[in-house]
Enzyme design. Sequence first.
Site, PDB file in Angstrom:
ATOM      1  N   GLU A   1       3.330   1.544   3.065  1.00 17.36           N
ATOM      2  CA  GLU A   1       4.407   0.556   2.995  1.00 17.36           C
ATOM      3  C   GLU A   1       5.418   0.926   1.916  1.00 17.36           C
ATOM      4  O   GLU A   1       6.642   0.799   2.121  1.00 17.36           O
ATOM      5  CB  GLU A   1       3.814  -0.824   2.709  1.00 17.36           C
TER       6      GLU A   1
ATOM      7  N   ASP B   1      -4.592  -8.859   1.828  1.00 19.82           N
ATOM      8  CA  ASP B   1      -4.583 -10.308   1.650  1.00 19.82           C
ATOM      9  C   ASP B   1      -5.474 -10.721   0.479  1.00 19.82           C
ATOM     10  O   ASP B   1      -5.124 -11.593  -0.315  1.00 19.82           O
ATOM     11  CB  ASP B   1      -5.086 -10.999   2.930  1.00 19.82           C
TER      12      ASP B   1
ATOM     13  N   ASN C   1       0.854  -1.185   0.000  1.00 21.90           N
ATOM     14  CA  ASN C   1       0.000   0.000   0.000  1.00 21.90           C
ATOM     15  C   ASN C   1       0.894   1.240   0.000  1.00 21.90           C
ATOM     16  O   ASN C   1       2.127   1.149   0.031  1.00 21.90           O
ATOM     17  CB  ASN C   1      -0.965  -0.015   1.183  1.00 21.90           C
ATOM     18  N   ARG C   2       0.276   2.409  -0.042  1.00 22.39           N
ATOM     19  CA  ARG C   2       1.054   3.647  -0.160  1.00 22.39           C
ATOM     20  C   ARG C   2       2.031   3.810   1.006  1.00 22.39           C
ATOM     21  O   ARG C   2       3.210   4.134   0.806  1.00 22.39           O
ATOM     22  CB  ARG C   2       0.102   4.845  -0.200  1.00 22.39           C
TER      23      ARG C   2
END
Length: 499
Positions: free
Chosen positions: A219, A286, A216-217
Site C-alpha cells: 500500500e 485491522d 503495509n509495504r
Amino acid sequence: MPTSSETLIALVEKFTAAKPPRIMLLGDVMVDEYIYGNAERLSPEAPVPVVQERYREQRAGGAGNVAAALATLGAQVLCVSVCGTDPQSALLLALFAKMNVDTTGILQCPDRPTTSKIRLVGLAQHRHPQQMLRLDNEVTDPLTPAQEESLLAYVKKNLPACDALAIEDYNKGLLSTSLTQSVIAIARSLSKPILVDPALIADYSKYNGASTITPNRFEAEKASGLHLSDSSDAAPLLAKTLLEKHHLETCLLTLDRHGMYLLEGTTGTAIPTRPRNVYDVTGAGDMVLATMAMAIATGASWLQAAHLANIAGGLEVEKFGIVPIKKEELIDELHRLDTDSRGKERTLPELLATLERYRKNNPTQKIVFTNGVFDILHAGHVQYLEFSRKQGDLLIVGVNSDDSVKRLKGPSRPINPLADRLTVIAALQAVDYVISFNEDTPASLIDALKPDILIKGEDYSGKEVVGRTTVESHGGKVILAPFLQGRSTTSTIEKISPK
C-alpha cells in the site's frame, strides 16, 4: 518512553481500567458470512469440489473487524458508517449489538445495499479450512451531500467525548476526500489523535493531517510511487515520503516478516517481529489499527503503541479468519517475550509482581511449585518436572543455594554451582520460572508465592510436607510425583567416583 515487557504489560492492563477509553471508529462496515463444509470429492457435473455444508458464521466485517477488536480489548466503541435498509443491515446491527458497539452513528441508506461478502470454506478431512470462493454484494458510489452532512453532524456532536478517532478505509464509497478531510479537521480542532488504516489507493491526500497512517509495504509503495526492494532497508524512505507529503505526525509501516517501521517526526525505529506460523494474514491490519488506537487512547507513546500493535498483528496471522486478539493474549505473549529476552530466573519481588498479573488475567489457571537441589540433572529430574508441569498451568521451580546444599548434603556438594543449576533447569520446556532460596526449606518461599499446587516426590508419602499447611489453607493441594527408579544424583556421583 520505555518499551520493556513490564511497561507494555502495565499499559495493556489499563485497557480495562475503571474508565475504559472511548474511541470513535469511522469506516466501511460490512457483513462477513462464512459457509464451512467438508470438501472430500469432485462433482460428477464439473471438475469442481462438492462441499457438504456443516455450519455458517456471520461477523461484522470491514471496519467491523476493528470495532470487534476494540470491543474485545475493552474500549467503548462509537461506530460511524453507512449500511442499507435490507435484511443484511438488521443482521449487521445485531452483530454490533452483541459486541456492545454503539451504532447510533451508522446511517441506514435506502439507496445502497449493506456491503456483504460470502465465503465458501472447504475442510479437507474435517480440518485445514481453506477459502474456496467469495461472493460480494456492494455499491461503492460516493454518499450524497445530505448523507455526508448527517454523518458530520454526528461526529461534531460525539467526538469531543472520545479519546481517539480511528479511520478504517476499505474504499467502499464512504470515505470521500470531502468527508475524510472534514472529520480530520474536526478531530484536529479538538486535539484528538487520528489513526488511519488506508485503503489500497494511489492518492493519500484525503488523509492529510492525520496523526498516523498504518499502511503495509504494498500500500505504501502504491501511494508513494516508490517501488523498492523487499527489505526493511526501504522502509525509512517510504515512511519519510508519506509523512512529509501528507503532513503526518507519525507513519507506521507494516513489513510482514520484517516487523514494522515507525517514523515519528525525524526519529525512525525498526520494530522486529518474532518468527510466526502464518496461517492467514486476513485482518492483521485491522488488528494493528485497533491496538494502536487503544494504546494511544490509554496514554501510550507512539513507540509503545507500535510495539503492542506489532505483537497483536503477529498473533492475528496465526489464526484462521479474523479473530480479535484478547487483552490476556497480548499479556501472555509479552510474558513469553520477556522470558525469551531475560531468561526464566526471577528474584522474589519480580516473581511476585509477575504472579499478581498472571492471577489477575488468568483467574482459573493453576500455579504449581516444586523445589530441589538439581545438582546433576538426570532423567529422573526431567520426568519429575514434566509431571509437575502437567498438574497445572505454570510451573515455578525453587532451587537450593550453594550454602543451603552444603548444609543439607555436606561440604562436597554441590557439584555444580547455583548459576549452572539454574541455567540447566531453566532450559527445560516444562519450567516457566526458576528462583533460588538460601534457607534449608522452601517454607518462606511457599508462604510468599502461595501456589495452588505443591509437588513433592512419592518418598514423602506419610511424611510431613513443608508448605502443605500454606497451600491447603487457600484451597490448594499437595501432589506426590512418581520417581524414576534407579535415578538419583547420589547414585550418579557414586558411579563417577566409586569408593
